[in-house]
Design an enzyme around this catalytic site. Structure first.
Site, PDB file in Angstrom:
ATOM      1  N   GLY A   1     -63.307   1.861  52.011  1.00 39.86           N
ATOM      2  CA  GLY A   1     -63.817   0.490  52.008  1.00 39.86           C
ATOM      3  C   GLY A   1     -62.676  -0.489  51.798  1.00 39.86           C
ATOM      4  N   ASN A   2     -63.020  -1.751  51.580  1.00 37.66           N
ATOM      5  CA  ASN A   2     -61.979  -2.742  51.293  1.00 37.66           C
ATOM      6  C   ASN A   2     -62.527  -3.779  50.320  1.00 37.66           C
ATOM      7  OD1 ASN A   2     -63.107  -5.086  52.847  1.00 37.66           O
ATOM      8  ND2 ASN A   2     -62.904  -3.611  54.522  1.00 37.66           N
ATOM      9  N   ARG A   3     -61.705  -4.775  50.010  1.00 33.31           N
ATOM     10  CA  ARG A   3     -62.039  -5.689  48.909  1.00 33.31           C
ATOM     11  C   ARG A   3     -62.974  -6.831  49.297  1.00 33.31           C
ATOM     12  NH1 ARG A   3     -56.667  -7.969  47.202  1.00 33.31           N
ATOM     13  NH2 ARG A   3     -58.059  -9.385  46.086  1.00 33.31           N
TER      14      ARG A   3
ATOM     15  N   ALA B   1     -64.745  -7.981  57.074  1.00 33.73           N
ATOM     16  CA  ALA B   1     -63.525  -7.164  57.114  1.00 33.73           C
ATOM     17  C   ALA B   1     -63.978  -5.769  57.542  1.00 33.73           C
ATOM     18  CB  ALA B   1     -62.865  -7.145  55.740  1.00 33.73           C
TER      19      ALA B   1
END
Ligand code: PMT
Length: 406
Positions: free
Chosen positions: A208-210, A275
């Site tokens: 995943g990402n932020r 994102a």
């Protein structure tokens, strides 16, 4: 946001009326002129002084008090209102309104107004479910009355059930939506993506990402507040679903692509603030991957995800975001060209007050002709507004833009 708006807030006799003090306060803080009208029974639950304090306006409590001046004022309030909000609304006030009864300050004002009326009921489950109440609600819905369904939870009776006053956040969101419905984006359909995707490795872990979803949600809400019909496609996020927006929850890039393809055909604009993961595990194991012997490395095979923005094309405008850590303008311009976008918003995600997770962003908007506008640091709400201003200009400049209907 609500500056220059007059909101008449009707409060009726329910224990939930204490929550209306928060509602009145938040609306006032957002710039609205809030005129409170309380029924006699509401004053038994909460003092008018509380509302006077949070709104800095006189509170109407009776038709007959000489000091309130209401007997002359109520028509003026009915005319001045941009919207009348009744929160909490009892079964009694709903019944009166459905039958055109005007026997107190609030019912007189509602009967006299041409403004939209928003009703947030709060009552015991049995009273809400009663077919008489439901018939009254149905009758009012055929006029310019909007209802916010009561929530489920703990009630004053001690029971748990349907009948709680809706969240103040949802009431405020709905007020914004109603006030904006004749805004400059009325009739436009916008698909917005938000948040990061989760690409599963096994049933427990993911890549995943932020991304928190804040930027995409801000765009979706700003478009709703200007009258657009909005679909928000979001990855996992801690943010609650905004009212007045169709929200589609997805986990992965592939699911996001499917949702975009399904919804964008009827849209005027696709704005991708999400994102999206560029890579996903080639295989997803059905069982949790076990730790192997100490010191042994684990290798994951990754494959590319679909590039949604590059692949999904049609008669709609396409707007991207670029999260960059270096050569921001060059990299974002390359993405704009490669994906043949109408606009791209480049954000520097190395600054602590810009990009992921925070409420502010510093963005440069680049258009197809290479022209760019570097915006100062501002709230994501304001960034959203500036992007929509540019989107609207492009939409209005499009051939056949006038009279565009679906
Ligand atoms: O959610 P927040 O915490 O508020 O943070 C906001 C944000 C920083 C995530 C947002 O402002 C932002 O910059 N979003 C785009 C992030 C990004 O990863 O961009 P990109 O450079 O990888 O992709 C460029 C564009 O193509 C983006 O519009 C992206 O949505 C889209 N894309 C990318 C990859 C992919 N497989 N499919 C896509 O459609």
């Amino acid at each position: 946001m609500l500056a220059n708006k007059t909101i008449v807030l009707g409060i009726t006799g329910s224990i939930a009326s204490y929550k209306s003090a928060d509602l009145a306060s938040k609306l006032t803080q957002d710039g609205a002129r809030v005129e409170v009208i309380m029924t006699e029974s509401a004053t038994r639950f909460i003092s008018p002084i509380t509302f006077r304090g949070v709104t800095s306006r006189p509170v109407v409590t009776s038709m007959w008090e000489m000091s309130s001046g209401f007997s002359i004022e109520h028509v003026a309030l009915a005319e001045a209102a941009d919207i009348i909000v009744i929160a909490p609304a009892t079964a009694d006030i709903i019944a009166k309104l459905a039958n055109g009864i005007a026997d107190d300050s609030l019912t007189c004002t509602v009967l006299a107004t041409k403004a939209p009326v928003l009703i947030a009921p709060a009552m015991d489950t049995g009273m809400w479910r009663n077919s008489i109440t439901q018939e009254n609600v149905a009758r009012l819905k055929t006029r310019d009355f909007t209802f916010i369904e009561p929530g489920y939870g703990h009630l004053a009776s001690g029971c748990v059930g349907e009948g709680r006053l809706a969240d103040i956040r949802i009431i405020i969101d709905t007020i914004r939506q109603i006030l904006g419905r004749n805004g400059d984006m009325a009739g436009k359909r916008i698909v917005v993506t938000a948040g990061g995707t989760h690409e599963a490795i096994d049933p427990v872990r993911y890549i995943g990402n932020r991304s928190s979803g804040k930027m995409g949600f801000a765009v979706a809400e700003a478009a709703r507040n200007r009258g657009a019909g909005v679909v928000l496609i979001t990855g996992p996020t801690a943010l609650p679903d905004p009212a007045g927006i169709e929200v589609i929850h997805i986990q992965t890039a592939i699911q996001m692509k499917k949702a975009v393809v399904k919804t964008v055909a009827k849209a005027d604009v696709l704005i991708m603030a999400a994102a999206v993961a560029d890579y996903m595990p080639k295989r997803q194991t059905t069982q949790k991957i076990k730790k192997t012997a100490a010191g042994r490395a684990l290798t994951l095979d990754l494959v590319e995800t679909p590039d949604i923005l590059a692949e999904v094309k049609g008669g709609f405008l396409r707007v991207g975001f670029a999260a960059e850590t270096e050569d921001i303008i060059e990299n974002a311009t390359r993405k704009l060209r490669n994906k043949q976008l109408d606009l791209i918003a480049a954000n520097d995600v190395t600054a602590s007050n810009s990009g992921f997770e925070v409420d502010t962003n510093r963005v440069t908007i680049i258009s197809q002709d290479g022209k760019s506008e570097a915006l100062p640091l501002m709230s994501k709400k304001e960034v959203a507004g500036r992007i929509l201003d540019k989107v609207l200009k492009l939409l209005n400049g499009k051939p056949g833009a006038k009279g565009h209907t679906h």
